[in-house]
Design a protein around this motif. Structure first.
Motif, short mmCIF file in Angstrom:
data_model
loop_
_atom_site.label_atom_id
_atom_site.label_comp_id
_atom_site.label_asym_id
_atom_site.label_seq_id
_atom_site.Cartn_x
_atom_site.Cartn_y
_atom_site.Cartn_z
N HIS A 89 99.08 -8.12 55.40
CA HIS A 89 97.82 -8.89 55.46
C HIS A 89 96.91 -8.34 56.55
O HIS A 89 95.71 -8.13 56.32
N THR A 90 97.45 -8.12 57.74
CA THR A 90 96.60 -7.62 58.82
C THR A 90 96.11 -6.21 58.50
O THR A 90 94.98 -5.85 58.82
N ALA A 91 96.94 -5.42 57.83
CA ALA A 91 96.54 -4.07 57.44
C ALA A 91 95.39 -4.12 56.43
O ALA A 91 94.45 -3.30 56.51
N GLU A 92 95.42 -5.06 55.51
CA GLU A 92 94.34 -5.18 54.52
C GLU A 92 93.01 -5.51 55.20
O GLU A 92 91.97 -4.94 54.85
N PHE A 93 93.05 -6.40 56.19
CA PHE A 93 91.82 -6.72 56.93
C PHE A 93 91.34 -5.50 57.73
O PHE A 93 90.15 -5.20 57.77
N GLU A 94 92.29 -4.82 58.37
CA GLU A 94 91.93 -3.67 59.20
C GLU A 94 91.28 -2.56 58.39
O GLU A 94 90.24 -2.01 58.78
N ALA A 125 99.21 2.01 56.80
CA ALA A 125 98.14 2.98 56.59
C ALA A 125 97.21 2.41 55.53
O ALA A 125 97.57 1.49 54.80
N GLY A 126 96.02 2.98 55.48
CA GLY A 126 95.06 2.47 54.52
C GLY A 126 94.28 3.57 53.84
O GLY A 126 94.20 4.69 54.33
N GLY A 127 93.73 3.21 52.68
CA GLY A 127 92.89 4.13 51.92
C GLY A 127 91.53 3.52 51.69
O GLY A 127 91.40 2.31 51.50
N ILE A 128 90.53 4.39 51.72
CA ILE A 128 89.14 3.98 51.52
C ILE A 128 88.53 4.91 50.48
O ILE A 128 88.62 6.13 50.61
N LEU A 129 87.94 4.33 49.47
CA LEU A 129 87.23 5.10 48.46
C LEU A 129 85.80 4.56 48.39
O LEU A 129 85.59 3.37 48.17
N ILE A 130 84.84 5.45 48.64
CA ILE A 130 83.43 5.07 48.61
C ILE A 130 82.76 5.87 47.49
O ILE A 130 82.92 7.09 47.42
N SER A 157 93.46 -7.44 47.65
CA SER A 157 94.06 -8.42 48.55
C SER A 157 93.40 -9.78 48.33
O SER A 157 92.21 -9.96 48.65
N GLN A 158 94.16 -10.71 47.80
CA GLN A 158 93.62 -12.04 47.55
C GLN A 158 93.20 -12.72 48.85
O GLN A 158 92.17 -13.39 48.90
N ILE A 159 93.97 -12.52 49.93
CA ILE A 159 93.62 -13.19 51.19
C ILE A 159 92.32 -12.64 51.77
O ILE A 159 91.51 -13.39 52.30
N GLN A 207 82.13 10.75 45.33
CA GLN A 207 83.22 10.01 45.96
C GLN A 207 83.51 10.54 47.35
O GLN A 207 83.53 11.75 47.57
N THR A 208 83.76 9.61 48.26
CA THR A 208 84.27 9.94 49.59
C THR A 208 85.62 9.27 49.69
O THR A 208 85.73 8.05 49.50
N GLN A 209 86.66 10.06 49.94
CA GLN A 209 88.02 9.55 50.04
C GLN A 209 88.51 9.71 51.46
O GLN A 209 88.43 10.81 52.03
N LEU A 210 89.01 8.61 52.04
CA LEU A 210 89.51 8.63 53.40
C LEU A 210 90.83 7.88 53.48
O LEU A 210 91.06 6.93 52.72
N SER A 211 91.65 8.29 54.39
CA SER A 211 92.88 7.54 54.66
C SER A 211 93.09 7.54 56.17
O SER A 211 92.59 8.42 56.87
N ALA A 212 93.82 6.54 56.64
CA ALA A 212 94.00 6.42 58.08
C ALA A 212 95.28 5.65 58.39
O ALA A 212 95.63 4.70 57.69
N PRO A 213 95.96 6.05 59.46
CA PRO A 213 97.05 5.21 59.96
C PRO A 213 96.43 3.95 60.57
O PRO A 213 95.30 4.00 61.07
N LEU A 214 97.13 2.86 60.51
CA LEU A 214 96.61 1.59 61.02
C LEU A 214 97.50 1.07 62.14
O LEU A 214 98.69 1.39 62.21
N THR A 215 96.93 0.21 62.97
CA THR A 215 97.71 -0.40 64.05
C THR A 215 98.44 -1.65 63.56
O THR A 215 99.38 -2.10 64.20
N ALA A 216 98.02 -2.20 62.44
CA ALA A 216 98.61 -3.42 61.89
C ALA A 216 100.09 -3.18 61.55
O ALA A 216 100.48 -2.08 61.17
N THR A 217 100.88 -4.25 61.67
CA THR A 217 102.31 -4.14 61.34
C THR A 217 102.71 -5.02 60.16
O THR A 217 103.87 -5.02 59.78
N THR A 218 101.75 -5.76 59.61
CA THR A 218 102.01 -6.55 58.40
C THR A 218 100.96 -6.20 57.36
O THR A 218 99.86 -5.74 57.70
#
Length: 134
Positions: free
Chosen positions: A42-47, A18-23, A74-76, A29-40
């Motif tokens: 690193h891929t979740a950070e990109f998503e 899952a991921g969090g977004i703060l704008i 995320s350094q990557i 402030q706009t705060q959002l969160s979402a389930p992600l399809t990524a399973t790792t």
């Protein structure tokens, strides 16, 4: 100018992410969160970074004249955006760069997790909600 903070959380045993977004814009402030399809992680950070820019594009009145300060722990993601390259994640890098393309200027800054607490908290809350549903 907009500030965008993103973070992802992954539960390795279940493969859930899952991921969090703060704008932040004009002290709002706009705060959002979402389930992600990524399973790792690193891929979740990109998503979640891509999703953050996609959401920001809907909020910005004129993305072509908008500067975005993008913060990630995320350094990557930070390094890959700077180089426009990631050996094992090139498609994810390309997708993120495409999501950034509508904006006039995107300045990416790596921050330690403690300076990304808002997005981190949102990501963990969304992950816990996804685990409860599973």
């Amino acid at each position: 100018m907009f500030s965008l903070y993103t973070d992802a959380a992954t539960q390795p045993q279940s493969g859930l992410s899952a991921g969090g977004i703060l704008i932040i814009h004009d002290h709002h402030q706009t705060q959002l969160s979402a389930p992600l399809t990524a399973t790792t992680n690193h891929t979740a950070e990109f998503e979640i970074a891509r999703l953050g820019f996609e959401k920001l594009a809907t909020l910005a009145t004129d993305p072509a004249h908008t500067t975005v300060l993008f913060y990630t722990d995320s350094q990557i993601v930070n390094d890959s955006v700077a180089k426009h390259y990631a050996k094992h994640y090139q498609q994810l890098v390309d997708d993120l760069l495409a999501a950034q393309a509508p904006f006039q200027l995107v300045l990416t800054q790596w921050v330690p997790e403690k300076q990304n607490r808002g997005a981190h908290t949102l990501a963990n809350q969304a992950l816990h909600s996804a685990e409860d549903v599973k």
